[in-house]
Design an enzyme around this catalytic site. Sequence first.
Site, PDB file in Angstrom:
ATOM      1  N   GLU A  99       1.650   1.295  -9.540  1.00 39.45           N
ATOM      2  CA  GLU A  99       0.997   0.019  -9.827  1.00 39.45           C
ATOM      3  C   GLU A  99       0.331  -0.011 -11.205  1.00 39.45           C
ATOM      4  O   GLU A  99       0.334  -1.008 -11.874  1.00 39.45           O
ATOM      5  CB  GLU A  99      -0.038  -0.295  -8.738  1.00 39.45           C
ATOM      6  CG  GLU A  99       0.608  -0.369  -7.372  1.00 39.45           C
ATOM      7  CD  GLU A  99      -0.382  -0.663  -6.259  1.00 39.45           C
ATOM      8  OE1 GLU A  99      -1.228  -1.556  -6.435  1.00 39.45           O
ATOM      9  OE2 GLU A  99      -0.286  -0.007  -5.200  1.00 39.45           O
ATOM     10  N   GLU A 129      -3.008  10.114  -3.280  1.00 39.13           N
ATOM     11  CA  GLU A 129      -3.520   8.893  -2.652  1.00 39.13           C
ATOM     12  C   GLU A 129      -3.645   9.082  -1.143  1.00 39.13           C
ATOM     13  O   GLU A 129      -4.545   8.551  -0.502  1.00 39.13           O
ATOM     14  CB  GLU A 129      -2.529   7.749  -2.926  1.00 39.13           C
ATOM     15  CG  GLU A 129      -2.840   6.465  -2.190  1.00 39.13           C
ATOM     16  CD  GLU A 129      -1.745   5.421  -2.351  1.00 39.13           C
ATOM     17  OE1 GLU A 129      -0.572   5.806  -2.551  1.00 39.13           O
ATOM     18  OE2 GLU A 129      -2.065   4.237  -2.290  1.00 39.13           O
TER      19      GLU A 129
HETATM   20  C1  BGC Z   1      -3.862   0.804  -4.566  1.00 39.45           C
HETATM   21  C2  BGC Z   1      -5.251   1.280  -4.261  1.00 39.45           C
HETATM   22  C3  BGC Z   1      -6.072   0.049  -4.121  1.00 39.45           C
HETATM   23  C4  BGC Z   1      -5.569  -0.616  -2.876  1.00 39.45           C
HETATM   24  C5  BGC Z   1      -6.326  -1.787  -2.399  1.00 39.45           C
HETATM   25  C6  BGC Z   1      -3.377   0.125  -3.332  1.00 39.45           C
HETATM   26  O1  BGC Z   1      -2.060  -0.236  -3.348  1.00 39.45           O
HETATM   27  O2  BGC Z   1      -3.031   1.810  -5.017  1.00 39.45           O
HETATM   28  O3  BGC Z   1      -5.693   2.371  -4.820  1.00 39.45           O
HETATM   29  O4  BGC Z   1      -7.435   0.179  -4.188  1.00 39.45           O
HETATM   30  O5  BGC Z   1      -4.208  -0.922  -2.991  1.00 39.45           O
HETATM   31  O6  BGC Z   1      -6.622  -1.575  -1.158  1.00 39.45           O
END
Ligand code: BGC
Length: 872
Positions: A480, A763
């Site tokens: 992202e 993550e």
């Molecule tokens: C991102 C996160 C972000 C979240 C929101 C994800 O797809 O990678 O780190 O804070 O979306 O909940």
Amino acid sequence: MYRIYDLQCNNMPFPQGIDDAKPTFSWKLDSDQQDTYQVSYRLRVYLEECMVWDTGFIKSDKTFDIPYQGEKLKSGQLYFWEAESINNYGEKASSTTAKWQTGNIESRWLMKWISTGEARKEIVDCVSAEAIFAGAVKSLDKPEEVLDSPVYFRKEIGIEKEVKHAVAFATAKGIYDLQIDGQSVSHLFAPEYTSYNKHLEYQTYDVTKLLTPGRHGIGVILADGWYTGKIGLMGVGNQYGERNSFYLQIEVTYTDGTKELLGTDESFKWSYGGYRYSDLFVGEYYVQAKELTGYSKTGFDDSSWKQVVASVGGFDILQGQSITPARVVKKIVPEILCTPKGEVVLDAGANIVGFTRYEGPCEEEVEISFEHSEVLDQNGNFQQNILGQHKNQKDRILPNKTGIITYKPKFTFHGFRYVLLEGIKDPKAEDFEIWVIDDGLERTGSFVTSNEDINQLQENIYRSQQGNMLFVPTDCPQRERAGWTGDMQVYAPTATFNMDVLAFLKRWLKDMRLEQKMDGQIPNVIPAIDSNKYIDGEGQDEVSSAGWGDACVIVPYRLYQAYQSKEVLKDNFQMMCRWMDYVESKVSQEGLWDTGFHFGDWLIPSIMKATGNPMETAMKTKEEVASAMYAYTTEIMIDICNVLGEKKRAEHYLALNQKTRTSFSIKYISSDGRMRNDLQGLYVLALGMRLVDEHKRQACVRHLVNLVHENDDCLDTGFLSVPFLLETLYEEGEKELAYTLLFQKKSPSWLYAVTKGATTIWENWEAIRPDGTRTNSSYNHFAFGCVGEFMYKHIGGLEAVEAGYRKIKIAPDINCGLDWAKTSYVSRYGEISIDWDKKSGNLEVKLPPNTSGEIWWNGKTMEIGNGRYLLK
Ligand code: BGC
């Protein structure tokens, strides 16, 4: 010896092209004597040989954020400055000379934007976020058929006289490479990424040496970058507009005193060239046969090129580059692997952010490609783990002759460790270099212990920060690459330890202010991306979530705590108040934030394991989490208001805070201390944010402890609670359990990833599952690296008790289970170091001038001044 060092202007060692009329100055001090304090300072600023400001000796202990008050600054100039400091022992320290370059201080914008006049393709073939995370969508098939090409612009200019000084101001809607006579003069990925329609930065380049009398070629390549590129999870283009354009203004001063203005206007021409496409996420395709060799030199035949379209306007959003430009920080010679499937893969040795350079053999019309990914699969074969639409992450070259080719991408970068190679016969490792890029943020923290796993964890935290603090603070550098506010919020204290992030986050907060909605909402992603609407949950009218929008209060507050910058609080105070008013309009009579959508305690491991759906974590926890966050931010607001002397507002937040805390305890915690929703993270938030009535507290702690034990002594906390987990246990008398979780190696835990060979923070706690399966998660998300804060405080023993580490608490926990730890931190005052060794029982401390400390060691507390101390 008394020493003055690390001079900074606008919080940077050498700012290039800043356009503040009153930049600020800071320096650090060092002394080998105890209890050293500055009693006066003197600053002198020069332009060429002339002094334009001399403060004389001023009686003050101030060493940072001193605003310029000299003669009016001129545009595009290099200013030099020096500082002197006299201490309480009468010693004088003189600095070396530092410099900064001014941008277009007068904001005179006299040239025109140039473009092809054609719109770029948007590409909205949207699927749902669920489909993306299920891995159903991946890359663009034949990107060359759908993506637009970067555009080349050129013109020749004549310089008739001797040039005394020439400065170029350049910017783009898109990203550009500016060349003069074949020489690139621009920064990497300029003008970088900001909230383009409200804040666009321009760069300042001194081109005096290039503009000798005679003719010169000016050439530019303009690519989509973030402006029209296929960015974010959805990979939809044109997020800020549909036309790329470029602006250049060169101001020439001749030795005879006359001046001339040159730059972009309708006399420029444009063409497509060697880059068939170049996108930040899809990658780049370079077709050598189409290269326009010499396009930025004189004498190039541009008769077939088209005339540009020129326009004016939009200059009011321009600002001089306000952070250090991105740079190539390291070049790695990769290892070459041959996978069981027979693939040839480069291994950078660690998960980094950058790109691959190749200089080696090629064959005519045989395409060479580099596809980037973060992992190999369980069997050692290449696995493309990067989810999202249009995430090819593949750079391609089509040579037009057999021989040696030199190539590195110009307008794209990737988050990766592995590179799948195609099209090269018998590749040799020495023909490749992996170029690592970063934002040049000074490393301020170092933390090394007797435990190798903890050291690796710290290295991973740092590496993730380096890869994600790039242009804006991003969630991850591959999927992202977006400025998710919640991620920065949870990670901020750890971030300020590891690097000097003040200038960097100030710029991001400016965008946050600009992106704030009329009703006070803060978009979850800054700079905001409109295509996020495709992933918003159903019935989701708000663009802000608790814990994410709250970043507008928490991040400036963390910066204040670390850097003692009242300015940050002042600059953002209105934004915070408007956000708090918005939340106040959403909370119930009882002060509970029980409306709207929130990400909640995002990514709770047990729920993720059971459902695989992060939205489940949101739905299950959003109410308690939003209310807890409200109590937390009202509490922080009280402190901020007190610092800024906003007494009335402080009282207002105190009343709100008390109401929310009382209601929270009544509604969500039963009389036997059990949360309505029996989840570790909710206990942690309730306890950590002081929302539990005194009489329920012990029981509440017991429930949390039991939940951890029931979970095999593993954590089960999500995004917002994890930063409070260890600290809460520690503070509630469960130190041992806090360390059990920190040193835990079973999943989910921090060291589990280390045992699986992680080189960055993941993550998802089980990005690599215990059975060895590699999931398609992000392997580079700094958020869970927030555990750094706990390690530096309790193992390192470093804590700021007054903002900016003016007063420092040194309280390393010798019973943390380690033999020794060495921690150092360069605060705004200077270097702090804390070394302890269990065996010898020694604690060595060093504090910089102007600070003082309190040491907690061997059951005793002791107030100290600054300097070196050795305790046994
Ligand atoms: C991102 C996160 C972000 C979240 C929101 C994800 O797809 O990678 O780190 O804070 O979306 O909940």
